[in-house]
Design an enzyme around this catalytic site. Structure first.
Site, PDB file in Angstrom:
ATOM      1  N   ALA A 259       0.115  -7.441  -3.730  1.00 11.96           N
ATOM      2  CA  ALA A 259       0.157  -6.121  -4.327  1.00 11.96           C
ATOM      3  C   ALA A 259       0.820  -5.214  -2.878  1.00 11.96           C
ATOM      4  CB  ALA A 259      -1.137  -5.327  -4.500  1.00 11.96           C
ATOM      5  N   MET A 260       1.179  -4.060  -3.335  1.00 13.24           N
ATOM      6  CA  MET A 260       1.711  -3.193  -2.149  1.00 13.24           C
ATOM      7  C   MET A 260       1.362  -1.760  -2.461  1.00 13.24           C
ATOM      8  SD  MET A 260       3.785  -3.013   0.309  1.00 13.24           S
ATOM      9  CE  MET A 260       4.277  -1.813   1.288  1.00 13.24           C
ATOM     10  N   GLU A 261       0.916  -0.980  -1.309  1.00 17.21           N
ATOM     11  CA  GLU A 261      -0.014   0.022  -1.382  1.00 17.21           C
ATOM     12  C   GLU A 261       0.983   1.470  -1.490  1.00 17.21           C
ATOM     13  OE1 GLU A 261       0.399  -1.965   1.240  1.00 17.21           O
ATOM     14  OE2 GLU A 261       0.734  -0.993   3.107  1.00 17.21           O
ATOM     15  N   HIS A 292      -8.414  -3.353  -1.487  1.00 19.49           N
ATOM     16  CA  HIS A 292      -7.481  -3.319  -0.495  1.00 19.49           C
ATOM     17  C   HIS A 292      -6.372  -2.238  -0.429  1.00 19.49           C
ATOM     18  CE1 HIS A 292      -5.109  -5.897   2.550  1.00 19.49           C
ATOM     19  NE2 HIS A 292      -4.162  -4.957   2.056  1.00 19.49           N
ATOM     20  N   GLU A 293      -5.854  -2.163  -1.460  1.00 13.46           N
ATOM     21  CA  GLU A 293      -4.608  -1.414  -1.682  1.00 13.46           C
ATOM     22  C   GLU A 293      -5.226   0.106  -1.602  1.00 13.46           C
ATOM     23  OE1 GLU A 293      -1.837  -2.709  -1.259  1.00 13.46           O
ATOM     24  OE2 GLU A 293      -2.437  -4.857  -1.756  1.00 13.46           O
ATOM     25  N   HIS A 296      -5.518   1.405   1.666  1.00 13.73           N
ATOM     26  CA  HIS A 296      -4.238   1.755   2.499  1.00 13.73           C
ATOM     27  C   HIS A 296      -3.651   3.205   2.097  1.00 13.73           C
ATOM     28  CE1 HIS A 296      -2.575  -2.011   4.161  1.00 13.73           C
ATOM     29  NE2 HIS A 296      -2.562  -2.452   3.024  1.00 13.73           N
ATOM     30  N   GLU A 315      -3.257  -3.571   8.046  1.00 11.70           N
ATOM     31  CA  GLU A 315      -3.564  -4.708   6.903  1.00 11.70           C
ATOM     32  C   GLU A 315      -4.915  -5.168   7.529  1.00 11.70           C
ATOM     33  OE1 GLU A 315      -2.199  -5.388   4.667  1.00 11.70           O
ATOM     34  OE2 GLU A 315      -0.533  -4.395   4.774  1.00 11.70           O
TER      35      GLU A 315
HETATM   36 ZN   LIG Z   1      -2.340  -4.507   2.705  1.00 13.00          ZN
END
Ligand SMILES: [Zn+2]
Length: 828
Positions: A259-261, A292-293, A296, A315
């Site tokens: 995934a990406m934040e 996690h995302e 961020h 990260e």
């Molecule tokens: Zn990350």
């Protein structure tokens, strides 16, 4: 393919001193068919008068281009850059251009669903791909507001970072974002399905391809619950509330990362919307990614690293906080067990490779190097180091330091030094010595129990050749005894500070124990080795230890000793056979089966492998028999069995619906797993793969079919698969990866022998037709790692001797060859 220059650290610093960017006003036109789209951008920025600079920009063609109303000559564009000179103190660059979609997950990725023909787009600019969509000052410390509009087909929906302000005549207009880095600008478009909700004043949304609509509907409640729980927990921990308005989560096809934040619109790979049965540990993994995302949003999006050498700041923190918040706020309490078992193994492996680097490198030269550092060190080792830091300064000081950091740098950028200053202030501890050995030095220490004749216990610390640093560690030491009734109990758990010296005496321990477990509780980052008596006790005690985190630490140490050639793989297989059938923690079952399978493939010889694999299949089969029907353990056991067995008749029976264990659903994905195994064994071929794809005409079906076709053990299939891997740029990133994943099989060594020299001959050219992450993945997945022969190493050495080698290829081959060195040593 266009050769695009990697942005260097020096160029970025120079540019940051030259310009101050305010706004990108971007209009994308994605209405036309074909492989290009329109991009019209106004960039508003200040500059040092009369200065020169450049933007990243990779157009197919430029329709018009003006700077402060004056035409810019076409010759200003080349090599992936748009060069400007004679800047004013306040500037407006306006560019209209035609750009190309990608099929590699970089820039604006275009995907056609094989099931319904629907088209979907997502934008992924990380790490240096902004120029594929718009002209941009593409570096993390030149933040700006993005004001985006999109012209899209009438049946589509478009989502972006900002909130939608209007939609008329197929034009979608979004509110300007707060100041964000270029790599964080995104959008998701297509005839997608949406589910919405709201929490604590924050609008929530989930998006997915139309083909997965029913599955999203069914899983939305779980996803929203986790999202809300994590938001609440972050709001308890942090003084600044979630800063980006709405919280949308899109599940996109062929996404390169988990995934990406993106602020306001997180994008996940859409395998995370399940269409078949999954285990609890997979659901835990998804919850962890959500957490996690979200971490961020503060660490990475609100406060961003100044340059990629502090990538770990993003990260490591997200990995640490995600694991922690998932366990504290959601129903998934075992995330630290998963971390100990799975994530740390990833970090340890990367940290012992020739390419190892510090968690926080002093300097990362350019974006290519930054991309390669996006590894187990930046994520897992960094997070383990933070866990150690929290043990060191205490949680209250840790959180106070973070909040001060956010307050000081909100909507801006910061460095490691900035963060350490806040943490030192909050904790009253001097942290520079700690940071020096933990963050600035590469590689890992080994901690080993030593028990004297009088029963006194010391912890011996060693460092690998070439990396002499010893570190201070705060660890737990568990003392386990077998009780008269046959159970095992932890008599005590001692917290000890291990000095940065070869030996630390632990006077708190007295009396003999059946097993002494270093790093019980998994507070530190180190390789763990037991004393000989404890080692001998592991097979009988391990299954009886009640604490899953302790079992994970023990399993991880055992697997690591096999990797290092200190223990034979046959011994591991025996342990698996004895201990796995009674293992209750699903993530341990899955990970032990996966790691053992991989070690059997590479560490046993072609002569001993079939018997070893048969024992792994037996272990999984016993676990299957002992599992509750319909549960996660049963599914994990079934997958392990299918992957290792050579019992063709039984697998065929399952496919036909006979002899299936009670409660096990032979659903779409399990059918593919069975067919894949049959193909590897030479018991099914192309006709059956085609028939299965007809039955499952979907994105996942297409990926499974590619993987299965590459695994067919005949010369024509292998030739076709190899061509796809090394030459076919029409295939998407994911289909190339799946083809490479299916290609090498330890069961097919004779057939594959000619492809060992071909790998080393063909990869330099492959690197010229693929880019970035797609190239790196392909090189790694296509490596002949199951051909554990001196000849493979000789060919690797020959390739590495070339001076013109692409740095990504060099790094992957050097690391893979080092893995093979260890495996080969274990053969003799
Ligand atoms: Zn990350």
């Amino acid at each position: 393919m266009m050769v695009v220059m990697s942005l260097t650290r020096a160029e970025a610093a120079d540019r940051a001193a030259t310009v101050d960017v305010h706004e990108y006003e971007v209009h994308l036109d994605v209405t036309a068919e074909g492989d290009t789209f329109g991009s019209r951008t106004a960039v508003r920025f200040d500059a040092r008068p009369e200065a020169s600079t450049f933007l990243e920009f990779e157009p197919v063609s430029v329709e018009s281009m003006t700077l402060n109303g004056v035409e810019v000559p076409a010759s200003a564009v080349g090599g992936g850059r748009l060069r400007l000179s004679g800047l004013a103190s306040s500037n407006e660059l306006v560019v209209s251009a035609t750009m190309r979609y990608s099929n590699t997950g970089e820039g604006l990725h275009r995907y056609v669903d094989p099931g319904d023909g629907n088209v979907y787009l997502y934008q992924h600019l990380f790490i240096n791909n902004a120029g594929r969509v718009l002209p941009a000052f593409d570096q993390p410390d030149l933040k700006a507001s993005f004001k985006v509009s999109v012209s899209a087909p009438a049946s589509w929906t478009v989502a972006a970072n900002g909130q939608r302000v209007s939609r008329s005549g197929g034009v979608w207009q979004f509110a300007p974002t707060k100041r964000i880095s270029t790599y964080l600008a995104t959008l998701f478009a297509g005839p997608f399905h949406a589910v919405t909700d709201e929490h604590d004043g924050i609008p929530l949304a989930l998006y997915v391809r139309a083909a997965l609509a029913e599955h999203l509907d069914e899983q939305a409640e779980e996803l929203f619950t986790i999202t809300k729980q994590c938001l609440d927990r972050y709001h308890e921990m942090f003084d600044i509330r979630y800063p980006f308005g709405h919280y949308q989560q899109a599940f996109a096809p062929e996404f390169n990362f988990g995934a990406m934040e993106y602020p306001g619109l997180v994008i996940f790979r859409d395998e995370m919307i399940y269409r078949s049965a999954v285990t609890e540990s997979q659901r835990e993994g998804r919850a962890n990614v959500i957490a996690h995302e979200m971490a961020h949003m503060w660490f990475g999006d609100l406060v961003t690293m100044a340059w990629w050498d502090d990538l770990w700041l993003n990260e490591s923190f997200a990995e640490y906080l995600g694991t922690r918040v998932a366990s504290e706020a959601t129903r998934f309490k075992g995330t630290w067990t998963t971390f100990a078992m799975q994530r740390k193994a990833w970090g340890l492996r990367a940290d012992q490779h020739p390419s190892t680097h510090p968690v926080a490198p002093v300097s990362v030269a350019d974006t290519d190097e930054a991309l390669m550092n996006f590894d187990g060190i930046s994520y897992a080792k960094g997070a383990a180091t933070l866990k150690q830091l929290v043990a060191w300064v205490g949680d209250e000081a840790f959180r106070a330091g973070l909040n001060a950091h956010f307050a000081a740098h909100a909507y801006g950028n910061a460095t490691l030094a900035d963060l350490l200053a806040q943490l030192a202030k909050a904790s009253g501890r001097e942290l520079s010595a700690w940071a020096e050995v933990w963050l600035r030095r590469a590689q890992v220490n080994t901690l080993r129990t030593s028990i004297g004749p009088d029963g006194s216990v010391s912890v011996l610390q060693t460092a690998p050749t070439g990396y002499p640093t010893l570190r201070p560690h705060r660890i737990g030491i568990g003392l386990y005894d077998r009780l008269p009734d046959g159970t095992v109990a932890r008599r005590s758990l001692i917290e000890a500070e291990i000095e940065p010296s070869p030996s630390t005496n632990i006077p708190e321990i007295s009396g003999k124990s059946d097993l002494v477990l270093l790093n019980d509780g998994d507070l530190t980052y180190a390789k763990i080795r037991l004393d000989e008596a404890s080692n001998t006790a592991v097979p009988s005690l391990l299954p009886l230890i009640g604490d899953s985190l302790a079992r994970a630490v023990l399993w991880a140490a055992t697997l690591d000793a096999v990797v290092d050639g200190e223990r034979p793989v046959a011994e591991l297989v025996t342990l698996v056979l004895a201990a796995l059938p009674v293992e209750s923690e699903v993530v341990i079952v899955e990970d032990v089966l996966r790691a053992t399978r991989s070690l059997v493939d590479r560490y046993s010889t072609p002569e001993t492998r079939p018997a070893a694999l048969e024992l792994v299949a037996q272990a999984a089969d016993r676990l299957l028999a002992a599992s509750e029907p319909g549960g996660s353990r049963q599914l994990a056991a079934a997958r392990g069995f299918i992957g290792a067995t050579a019992e063709v008749a039984r697998l065929r029976g399952w496919l036909a619906g006979s002899g299936v264990p009670d409660g096990l659903a032979i659903d779409l994905d399990l059918r593919w797993l069975i067919l894949y195994r049959l193909v590897v064994l030479g018991a099914a071929g192309r006709a059956e793969i085609d028939a299965e794809f007809e039955r499952d005409l979907s994105a996942t079906g297409e990926q499974w079919a590619a993987r299965c076709r590459a695994a067919v053990p005949d010369a024509a299939s292998k030739a076709a698969a190899w061509h796809a891997i090394v030459e076919d740029v029409s295939l998407s990133n994911r289909l190339v990866e799946m083809t490479a994943t299916g290609f090498w099989q330890p069961e097919q060594l004779d057939l594959l022998a000619p492809y060992v020299p071909r790998y080393f001959a063909d990869m330099p050219a492959m690197m010229r037709i693929r880019t970035g992450m797609s190239a790196e993945r392909t090189v790694g997945l296509a490596y002949p790692d199951v051909v554990v022969e001196p000849e493979t190493r000789r060919l690797a050495a020959e390739l590495l001797a070339r001076e013109d080698l692409d740095p990504i290829l060099r790094r992957v081959v050097r690391d893979a060859d080092d893995d093979m060195r260890k495996a080969l040593a274990a053969h003799f």
